[in-house]
Design a protein around this motif. Sequence first.
Motif, PDB file in Angstrom:
ATOM      1  N   PRO A 184      -7.960  28.044 -14.034  1.00 43.43           N
ATOM      2  CA  PRO A 184      -9.232  28.290 -14.715  1.00 43.43           C
ATOM      3  C   PRO A 184     -10.413  27.668 -13.962  1.00 43.43           C
ATOM      4  N   ALA A 185     -11.493  28.434 -13.836  1.00 45.58           N
ATOM      5  CA  ALA A 185     -12.699  27.917 -13.174  1.00 45.58           C
ATOM      6  C   ALA A 185     -13.854  27.883 -14.172  1.00 45.58           C
ATOM      7  N   LEU A 186     -13.845  28.819 -15.131  1.00 42.02           N
ATOM      8  CA  LEU A 186     -14.866  28.804 -16.188  1.00 42.02           C
ATOM      9  C   LEU A 186     -14.162  28.938 -17.532  1.00 42.02           C
ATOM     10  N   GLY A 236     -24.619  20.060 -12.178  1.00 42.49           N
ATOM     11  CA  GLY A 236     -23.334  19.431 -12.481  1.00 42.49           C
ATOM     12  C   GLY A 236     -22.599  19.074 -11.215  1.00 42.49           C
ATOM     13  N   ASP A 237     -21.480  18.375 -11.428  1.00 41.83           N
ATOM     14  CA  ASP A 237     -20.709  17.923 -10.270  1.00 41.83           C
ATOM     15  C   ASP A 237     -20.167  19.097  -9.466  1.00 41.83           C
ATOM     16  N   SER A 238     -19.872  18.811  -8.230  1.00 44.94           N
ATOM     17  CA  SER A 238     -19.281  19.804  -7.342  1.00 44.94           C
ATOM     18  C   SER A 238     -17.974  20.329  -7.945  1.00 44.94           C
ATOM     19  N   GLY A 239     -17.790  21.649  -7.841  1.00 44.95           N
ATOM     20  CA  GLY A 239     -16.555  22.244  -8.372  1.00 44.95           C
ATOM     21  C   GLY A 239     -16.616  22.496  -9.861  1.00 44.95           C
ATOM     22  N   GLY A 240     -17.788  22.273 -10.483  1.00 41.36           N
ATOM     23  CA  GLY A 240     -17.934  22.434 -11.925  1.00 41.36           C
ATOM     24  C   GLY A 240     -17.881  23.881 -12.386  1.00 41.36           C
ATOM     25  N   GLY A 241     -18.207  24.830 -11.484  1.00 38.48           N
ATOM     26  CA  GLY A 241     -18.133  26.250 -11.863  1.00 38.48           C
ATOM     27  C   GLY A 241     -19.463  26.976 -11.780  1.00 38.48           C
ATOM     28  N   LYS A 242     -20.485  26.344 -11.200  1.00 35.88           N
ATOM     29  CA  LYS A 242     -21.824  26.945 -11.173  1.00 35.88           C
ATOM     30  C   LYS A 242     -21.855  28.221 -10.327  1.00 35.88           C
ATOM     31  N   SER A 243     -21.356  28.137  -9.110  1.00 40.22           N
ATOM     32  CA  SER A 243     -21.365  29.325  -8.246  1.00 40.22           C
ATOM     33  C   SER A 243     -20.482  30.410  -8.846  1.00 40.22           C
ATOM     34  N   SER A 244     -19.389  29.987  -9.466  1.00 40.00           N
ATOM     35  CA  SER A 244     -18.490  30.977 -10.070  1.00 40.00           C
ATOM     36  C   SER A 244     -19.232  31.792 -11.115  1.00 40.00           C
ATOM     37  N   LEU A 245     -20.076  31.127 -11.878  1.00 44.62           N
ATOM     38  CA  LEU A 245     -20.789  31.846 -12.933  1.00 44.62           C
ATOM     39  C   LEU A 245     -21.736  32.898 -12.351  1.00 44.62           C
ATOM     40  N   PHE A 256     -18.961  39.839  -8.189  1.00 43.51           N
ATOM     41  CA  PHE A 256     -18.107  39.541  -7.043  1.00 43.51           C
ATOM     42  C   PHE A 256     -16.682  39.296  -7.557  1.00 43.51           C
ATOM     43  N   TYR A 257     -16.607  38.803  -8.792  1.00 43.94           N
ATOM     44  CA  TYR A 257     -15.316  38.566  -9.435  1.00 43.94           C
ATOM     45  C   TYR A 257     -15.359  39.190 -10.820  1.00 43.94           C
ATOM     46  N   GLU A 258     -14.194  39.327 -11.407  1.00 44.52           N
ATOM     47  CA  GLU A 258     -14.089  39.928 -12.734  1.00 44.52           C
ATOM     48  C   GLU A 258     -13.773  38.825 -13.745  1.00 44.52           C
ATOM     49  N   THR A 293     -27.260  32.547  -1.312  1.00 38.89           N
ATOM     50  CA  THR A 293     -26.124  31.646  -1.501  1.00 38.89           C
ATOM     51  C   THR A 293     -26.246  30.412  -0.609  1.00 38.89           C
ATOM     52  N   GLN A 294     -25.233  29.548  -0.727  1.00 41.71           N
ATOM     53  CA  GLN A 294     -25.273  28.313   0.065  1.00 41.71           C
ATOM     54  C   GLN A 294     -25.185  28.619   1.548  1.00 41.71           C
ATOM     55  N   ARG A 295     -24.467  29.713   1.869  1.00 37.70           N
ATOM     56  CA  ARG A 295     -24.354  30.083   3.287  1.00 37.70           C
ATOM     57  C   ARG A 295     -25.404  31.124   3.574  1.00 37.70           C
ATOM     58  N   ALA A 317     -28.806  23.856  -8.336  1.00 42.10           N
ATOM     59  CA  ALA A 317     -29.307  22.827  -7.416  1.00 42.10           C
ATOM     60  C   ALA A 317     -28.653  21.496  -7.743  1.00 42.10           C
ATOM     61  N   HIS A 318     -28.366  20.765  -6.689  1.00 45.22           N
ATOM     62  CA  HIS A 318     -27.881  19.406  -6.911  1.00 45.22           C
ATOM     63  C   HIS A 318     -29.052  18.452  -7.085  1.00 45.22           C
ATOM     64  N   ARG A 319     -30.163  18.804  -6.428  1.00 45.85           N
ATOM     65  CA  ARG A 319     -31.357  17.956  -6.541  1.00 45.85           C
ATOM     66  C   ARG A 319     -32.023  18.274  -7.882  1.00 45.85           C
TER      67      ARG A 319
HETATM   68  N1  LIG Z   1     -12.695  32.116  -4.240  1.00 41.23           N
HETATM   69  C1  LIG Z   1     -12.083  31.117  -4.881  1.00 41.23           C
HETATM   70  N2  LIG Z   1     -10.735  31.107  -4.965  1.00 41.23           N
HETATM   71  C2  LIG Z   1     -10.096  30.104  -5.611  1.00 41.23           C
HETATM   72  N3  LIG Z   1     -10.715  29.084  -6.207  1.00 41.23           N
HETATM   73  C3  LIG Z   1     -12.050  29.034  -6.156  1.00 41.23           C
HETATM   74  C4  LIG Z   1     -12.808  30.047  -5.490  1.00 41.23           C
HETATM   75  N4  LIG Z   1     -14.125  29.752  -5.610  1.00 41.23           N
HETATM   76  C5  LIG Z   1     -14.169  28.597  -6.316  1.00 41.23           C
HETATM   77  N5  LIG Z   1     -12.943  28.163  -6.637  1.00 41.23           N
HETATM   78  C6  LIG Z   1     -12.607  26.976  -7.438  1.00 41.23           C
HETATM   79  O1  LIG Z   1     -13.289  27.085  -8.671  1.00 41.23           O
HETATM   80  C7  LIG Z   1     -13.872  25.861  -9.072  1.00 41.23           C
HETATM   81  C8  LIG Z   1     -15.372  26.044  -9.299  1.00 41.23           C
HETATM   82  O2  LIG Z   1     -15.977  26.309  -8.057  1.00 41.23           O
HETATM   83  P1  LIG Z   1     -17.520  26.642  -7.909  1.00 41.23           P
HETATM   84  O3  LIG Z   1     -17.769  27.012  -6.505  1.00 41.23           O
HETATM   85  O4  LIG Z   1     -17.903  27.607  -8.957  1.00 41.23           O
HETATM   86  O5  LIG Z   1     -18.162  25.229  -8.231  1.00 41.23           O
HETATM   87  P2  LIG Z   1     -19.657  24.749  -8.066  1.00 41.23           P
HETATM   88  O6  LIG Z   1     -20.000  24.080  -9.344  1.00 41.23           O
HETATM   89  O7  LIG Z   1     -20.523  25.851  -7.631  1.00 41.23           O
HETATM   90  O8  LIG Z   1     -19.482  23.677  -6.917  1.00 41.23           O
HETATM   91  P3  LIG Z   1     -20.525  23.257  -5.771  1.00 41.23           P
HETATM   92  O9  LIG Z   1     -21.621  22.532  -6.459  1.00 41.23           O
HETATM   93  O10 LIG Z   1     -19.703  22.356  -4.907  1.00 41.23           O
HETATM   94  O11 LIG Z   1     -20.946  24.487  -5.098  1.00 41.23           O
HETATM   95  C9  LIG Z   1     -13.533  24.871  -7.981  1.00 41.23           C
HETATM   96  O12 LIG Z   1     -12.433  24.114  -8.424  1.00 41.23           O
HETATM   97  C10 LIG Z   1     -13.146  25.704  -6.796  1.00 41.23           C
HETATM   98  O13 LIG Z   1     -12.135  25.086  -6.055  1.00 41.23           O
END
Ligand SMILES: Nc1ncnc2c1ncn2[C@@H]1O[C@H](COP(=O)(O)OP(=O)(O)OP(=O)(O)O)[C@@H](O)[C@H]1O
Length: 569
Positions: A347-349, A366-375, A382-384, A413-415, A524-526
């Motif tokens: 689970p990511a979100l 929020g902290d890195s890996g929190g799910g922001k980019s996923s949302l 890009f994802y379902e 995006t970040q890149r 944003a982290h800042r």
């Molecule tokens: N393409 C992917 N395949 C598998 N896992 C992923 C993928 N993208 C993200 N994750 C996982 O989903 C979780 C959320 O990632 P996400 O990139 O949404 O976090 P974030 O809050 O944007 O982090 P950051 O601030 O570091 O960018 C993380 O645990 C990450 O490892």
Amino acid sequence: MKQFLKQYIPYYKDYKLKFFYAFIGMALAAGGTAGSAYVVKPLLDEIFIAKDLDLLYTIPALVILLYFAKGFGKYIQSYYISYIGQDIIRKIRDKLLGHTLTLDIDFFQKKQGGELISRITNDINKIQSAVSSQIAELIRESLTIFALIFVVIYQSPELAFYGLVIMPIAVIPLSRLAKKMKKLSYASQESISDITSHLSEIFNNIEIIKANSTEKTETDKFQKHNKKYFDISIKSVKTNELVSPIMETLGALAIATVIVLGGTKVIDGDLTVGEFFSFMTALFMLYTPIKKLSSLYNKMQAALAANDRINSLFDIKSNIPSGNEILNEEIKKITLENVNLKYDDIPALKNINLEVNQGETLALVGDSGGGKSSLVNLIVRFYETHSGEIKFNNKNIKGFDIKSLRDNISIVTQRVYIFNDTVCANIAYGQEIDEQRVIKALKQSHAYDFIKDMEDGIYTKLDEFGTNLSGGQRQRIAIARALYKNPQILILDEATSALDNESESIISEVIDEISKDKITFVIAHRLSTVKHATNIAVFSKGKIVCIGNESKLKEECKEYKRLYNLANF
Ligand SMILES: Nc1ncnc2c1ncn2[C@@H]1O[C@H](COP(=O)(O)OP(=O)(O)OP(=O)(O)O)[C@@H](O)[C@H]1O
């Protein structure tokens, strides 16, 4: 092989006339070859034995004509067949890239770029020789064989039996070799794809390699891939070249039998010397195309293996189907209802509920890996979603045509992605270039100052990795690209992280200004970047733990206070 022909024969339908010319060429070449074997009979019987003076001049003229037909026929055939083959390959390559680009982001993240490049270049090259030259040679050599067999049988059916009996016997070892060749070809293509992948990894990560002095490690790794490829290639040569000695030995056996039997016939007067030599010439000539044919069959195994790999790519389909409704209405509201997202069952979100209205900015922190980019990746599809719904104006986004949906969204995006093209083509990417609009977007992202100082201004060429730009300059280009599109939804995922504080606050003001009629998501982290956002959603481990404006969060949200304190430490 059958499957291969079934797949590619339909392509030939577009080239009927060219195929006809090629066929004439093949017939000329085959006829010329068989004719030059036949001509041995009158040469010996009529000129040397019967001493016919007229034929002394006619036969050499005929020889010239036959060889001209053979050579010219080959030329016509080669030209037209290569044309057809190359054109088919061009179409397949276009089709394969077109198909690959329809696949989901997830596919590209799992597959190495180098491997895909290898499929679209190396593997397709392998079929190229099969659909062009090899198929042509196969047809030409088969026709030649038929024509020569005709001569052989015509001269002496009995001797022909002994001379040709070798053909079915040869099939057994040859088909074994072909099977082995297919296996080796498959391995060889996998190996060359490993080489391409590794090379692309090396050149993409060159800074890390240099900084860590791992040039030797990488070279050693490369040498292993390279040696593996060499081993497979040399095994293929060993297998393929075995065709020749097998055929030569079997052929020699047949010819020896024919010499004994034929010689007896000539001695007994049942066969003229001319008939015997014409027969022998045809038989000798016959072995060349037969040998070629079996070696060709072997070589075609590489194409079959490559085709399997290409087809496996064609068989992959997108898991994110497009809806039918074209999104051309004004987007007044985006809602997320109980949205869950998993990556390979992780689970990511978790249970996300949100509402953002037109004119509002939602910040995600929020902290890195929190799910922001996923949302935000879910909003661009890009994802379902695993479960739950994302709605634009109360309509599920799955119902919208994906292209029209993405036409209404700009995402930074970040890149940062830079194309190997001019600044203006990079800014107007995917749309018509309007010089004035490009300059406006560059000014809004505060990039115009450095662009106008470049040698060719907005017509300066950028390189693919943007190495002629600083990190901050690259980000400004990316922001300008997003603004040029003038989308209804603007997504900025760490889009200003490489900018200095002053530039960032200026650009943030610009974005605040232009996003008045849009729905904006800012990651944003800042925290200073997002303090003016309408709402801030605080993410932790895939969940939104608090949501509200800055002052509310500062008072009520423990997690936000923690982030705030960390930032101001
Ligand atoms: N393409 C992917 N395949 C598998 N896992 C992923 C993928 N993208 C993200 N994750 C996982 O989903 C979780 C959320 O990632 P996400 O990139 O949404 O976090 P974030 O809050 O944007 O982090 P950051 O601030 O570091 O960018 C993380 O645990 C990450 O490892």
